[in-house]
Design an enzyme around this catalytic site. Structure first.
Site, PDB file in Angstrom:
ATOM      1  N   TYR A 127      -4.204   4.309   6.575  1.00  8.60           N
ATOM      2  CA  TYR A 127      -4.921   3.334   7.620  1.00  8.60           C
ATOM      3  C   TYR A 127      -6.092   3.678   8.124  1.00  8.60           C
ATOM      4  CZ  TYR A 127      -0.411   0.999   7.236  1.00  8.60           C
ATOM      5  OH  TYR A 127       0.817   0.589   6.670  1.00  8.60           O
ATOM      6  N   LYS A 149       1.015  -1.095   0.015  1.00  9.99           N
ATOM      7  CA  LYS A 149       0.016  -0.039  -0.067  1.00  9.99           C
ATOM      8  C   LYS A 149       0.891   1.320   0.150  1.00  9.99           C
ATOM      9  CE  LYS A 149       0.762   2.054   3.327  1.00  9.99           C
ATOM     10  NZ  LYS A 149       1.707   2.500   4.022  1.00  9.99           N
TER      11      LYS A 149
HETATM   12  P1  NAD Z   1      12.514   1.779   2.444  1.00  7.43           P
HETATM   13  O1  NAD Z   1      13.178   2.965   1.866  1.00  7.43           O
HETATM   14  O2  NAD Z   1      13.016   1.122   3.874  1.00  7.43           O
HETATM   15  O3  NAD Z   1      12.586   0.591   1.217  1.00  7.43           O
HETATM   16  C1  NAD Z   1      12.526   0.896  -0.105  1.00  7.43           C
HETATM   17  C2  NAD Z   1      13.466   0.020  -0.988  1.00  7.43           C
HETATM   18  O4  NAD Z   1      13.154   0.278  -2.416  1.00  7.43           O
HETATM   19  C3  NAD Z   1      14.812   0.203  -0.443  1.00  7.43           C
HETATM   20  O5  NAD Z   1      15.336  -1.223  -0.404  1.00  7.43           O
HETATM   21  C4  NAD Z   1      15.425   1.226  -1.813  1.00  7.43           C
HETATM   22  O6  NAD Z   1      16.818   0.878  -2.030  1.00  7.43           O
HETATM   23  C5  NAD Z   1      14.711   0.583  -2.687  1.00  7.43           C
HETATM   24  N1  NAD Z   1      14.412   1.575  -3.881  1.00  7.43           N
HETATM   25  C6  NAD Z   1      14.630   1.424  -5.167  1.00  7.43           C
HETATM   26  N2  NAD Z   1      14.651   2.675  -5.949  1.00  7.43           N
HETATM   27  C7  NAD Z   1      14.612   3.505  -5.020  1.00  7.43           C
HETATM   28  C8  NAD Z   1      14.375   4.820  -4.943  1.00  7.43           C
HETATM   29  N3  NAD Z   1      14.636   5.282  -6.414  1.00  7.43           N
HETATM   30  N4  NAD Z   1      14.497   5.613  -4.239  1.00  7.43           N
HETATM   31  C9  NAD Z   1      14.355   5.092  -2.888  1.00  7.43           C
HETATM   32  N5  NAD Z   1      14.371   3.662  -2.611  1.00  7.43           N
HETATM   33  C10 NAD Z   1      14.458   3.148  -3.837  1.00  7.43           C
HETATM   34  O7  NAD Z   1      10.885   1.970   2.431  1.00  7.43           O
HETATM   35  P2  NAD Z   1       9.828   1.006   3.169  1.00  7.43           P
HETATM   36  O8  NAD Z   1       9.539   1.679   4.611  1.00  7.43           O
HETATM   37  O9  NAD Z   1      10.190  -0.414   3.392  1.00  7.43           O
HETATM   38  O10 NAD Z   1       8.469   1.018   2.179  1.00  7.43           O
HETATM   39  C11 NAD Z   1       8.631   0.257   0.879  1.00  7.43           C
HETATM   40  C12 NAD Z   1       7.072   0.270   0.742  1.00  7.43           C
HETATM   41  O11 NAD Z   1       6.454  -0.596   1.691  1.00  7.43           O
HETATM   42  C13 NAD Z   1       6.156   1.298   0.266  1.00  7.43           C
HETATM   43  O12 NAD Z   1       5.389   1.440  -0.551  1.00  7.43           O
HETATM   44  C14 NAD Z   1       5.399   1.579   1.736  1.00  7.43           C
HETATM   45  O13 NAD Z   1       4.269   2.011   1.941  1.00  7.43           O
HETATM   46  C15 NAD Z   1       5.323  -0.030   2.241  1.00  7.43           C
HETATM   47  N6  NAD Z   1       5.299  -0.188   3.645  1.00  7.43           N
HETATM   48  C16 NAD Z   1       4.172  -0.909   4.276  1.00  7.43           C
HETATM   49  C17 NAD Z   1       3.985  -1.078   5.504  1.00  7.43           C
HETATM   50  C18 NAD Z   1       2.828  -1.725   6.018  1.00  7.43           C
HETATM   51  O14 NAD Z   1       2.958  -1.921   7.249  1.00  7.43           O
HETATM   52  N7  NAD Z   1       2.101  -2.360   5.167  1.00  7.43           N
HETATM   53  C19 NAD Z   1       5.050  -0.662   6.486  1.00  7.43           C
HETATM   54  C20 NAD Z   1       6.139  -0.052   5.746  1.00  7.43           C
HETATM   55  C21 NAD Z   1       6.349   0.329   4.430  1.00  7.43           C
END
Ligand code: NAD
Length: 374
Positions: free
Chosen positions: A224, A136
């Site tokens: 949420y 999401k």
């Molecule tokens: P994060 O920044 O920790 O991870 C993102 C990943 O994408 C990294 O490994 C990064 O290297 C990669 N990436 C590739 N291209 C990129 C770019 N151009 N810029 C930045 N990162 C890039 O983020 P996250 O918190 O893991 O979030 C990732 C996804 O998961 C989002 O869509 C977020 O909404 C979702 N999420 C959902 C929940 C949930 O509870 N459902 C919780 C956290 C995150």
């Protein structure tokens, strides 16, 4: 006092080992599938959520397993693959990803990238002949969501959105209490999600940029409040009003940090919601009915959920053991694939939220109520 002979551990006093076997006890959790029968997941993006929540929780599922990793950082990808015992053949870069089409270990591609990449990677995974679980918010626009749904249909594959709270036993129990009439007819929802956006954290840097995050606190955590109000009430909002909070003045941030909105539901329920990147952690959803209230506080935390039901009879707290929302969500995708059926939170569910969020932004811009057609 004479020693108790039954406590004597000498070999002559041990029971006959033949007598110690027992029938299988009645198990609260059925035995999991053996590894080779589980549905294989490839994680695209090895960021905080993928590595801290999803990868470890795959091991707690009954039907799913980690089958491959896809990352832009080869060292990290190899380290994660080694930690989970994946062979190098199941490590992909963003460039080599399309070869996953020939990897029979992978059934599902789980897209855990910044929001702006969700559509393109979902389409790419479908093109490789895989099912898709996408985080999401589903995508930036309604048009993107429709394209993702269409791509899944064209490929004959399943699309699910990672709405973990819809698999959480606490949230499900709250729905049950409301549907059972415990609090009378629902009248009001109050739902707030907030946290400090910390620009020193990599995971928050892309969230500050519209070109990567597609929206601000609303798309990230307000979703949420929105999704929770929809599933707790069990109706779709028909009208929204909204107001943006003052901008923070941080130059690096080009998304809204705070927004407040209302949603009107057909039965007359009104939801007052907010999301903010400028308050400390807050994940509370409250439903007030004609005869009581249900409170989830926190409602959407990874590990802690508290559920309270308040009626004339008093306030009770409901506790549910082993409420692993991640494992349940992952198992739903695995079973949807195995049983060739629509998952509980399909693309259409993600699209509904994106449509409402776009209406919320329009309402905030214009200052007028915006109707959402069924
Ligand atoms: P994060 O920044 O920790 O991870 C993102 C990943 O994408 C990294 O490994 C990064 O290297 C990669 N990436 C590739 N291209 C990129 C770019 N151009 N810029 C930045 N990162 C890039 O983020 P996250 O918190 O893991 O979030 C990732 C996804 O998961 C989002 O869509 C977020 O909404 C979702 N999420 C959902 C929940 C949930 O509870 N459902 C919780 C956290 C995150």
């Amino acid at each position: 006092m004479a020693p108790d002979p039954s406590l004597d551990p000498s070999p002559s006093n041990l029971p006959d080992p033949e007598l110690t076997g027992r029938p299988t006890p009645e198990l609260e959790r059925p035995l999991p599938d053996p590894p080779d029968r589980r549905v294989g997941f490839a994680l695209v993006g090895l960021g905080a959520y993928a590595l801290e929540q999803i990868a470890p929780n795959l091991a707690s599922t009954q039907h799913a397993r980690l089958a491959a990793v896809v990352s832009g950082n080869p060292d990290k990808a190899r380290a994660v693959a080694d930690a989970y015992g994946l062979g190098r053949a199941h490590v992909y870069s963003y460039d080599t990803f399309d070869r996953v089409a020939d990897d029979p270990a992978v059934d599902v591609v789980y897209v855990i990238l910044p929001n702006a990449f969700h559509r393109a990677w979902t389409e790419r995974a479908f093109a490789a002949g895989k099912h898709v679980l996408c985080e999401k918010p589903m995508a930036a626009t309604v048009e993107d969501c429709r394209a993702m749904i269409q791509a899944g249909r064209a490929a004959g594959k399943r699309l699910m959105i990672g709405y973990r709270a819809q698999y959480d036993p606490y949230n499900l129990r709250a729905i049950e209490e409301i549907r059972a009439g415990t609090i009378g007819a629902p009248r009001l929802v109050v739902a707030d999600h907030g946290r400090i956006l910390d620009l020193s954290e990599l995971r928050d840097q892309w969230r500050a940029r519209k070109e990567l995050a597609s929206g601000g606190s609303l798309y990230d955590i307000g979703i949420y409040s929105l999704n929770g109000a929809r599933y707790l009430i069990g109706e779709e909002p028909t009208e929204v009003t909204a107001r943006l909070r003052e901008p923070s003045g941080r130059d690096e941030v080009n998304v809204e940090e705070g927004i407040e909105w209302t949603m009107a539901f057909p039965s007359g329920v009104v939801a007052n919601c907010s999301s903010s990147y400028r308050v400390s952690d807050n994940k509370r959803i409250h439903v007030q009915g004609a005869e009581g209230g249900v409170t989830l506080d926190p409602a959407t935390d990874y590990y802690v959920r508290n559920l309270f039901v308040e009626t004339d009879a008093g306030r009770r707290q409901i506790t549910i053991p082993r409420a692993n929302q991640f494992a349940r969500m992952l198992d739903e995708m695995a079973l949807a694939v195995r049983e060739d059926r629509e998952p509980k939170t399909p693309g259409a569910e993600g699209l509904r939220d994106v449509r409402v969020m776009q209406a919320i932004y329009r309402a905030a811009e214009t200052g007028a109520a915006v109707r959402i057609d069924a």
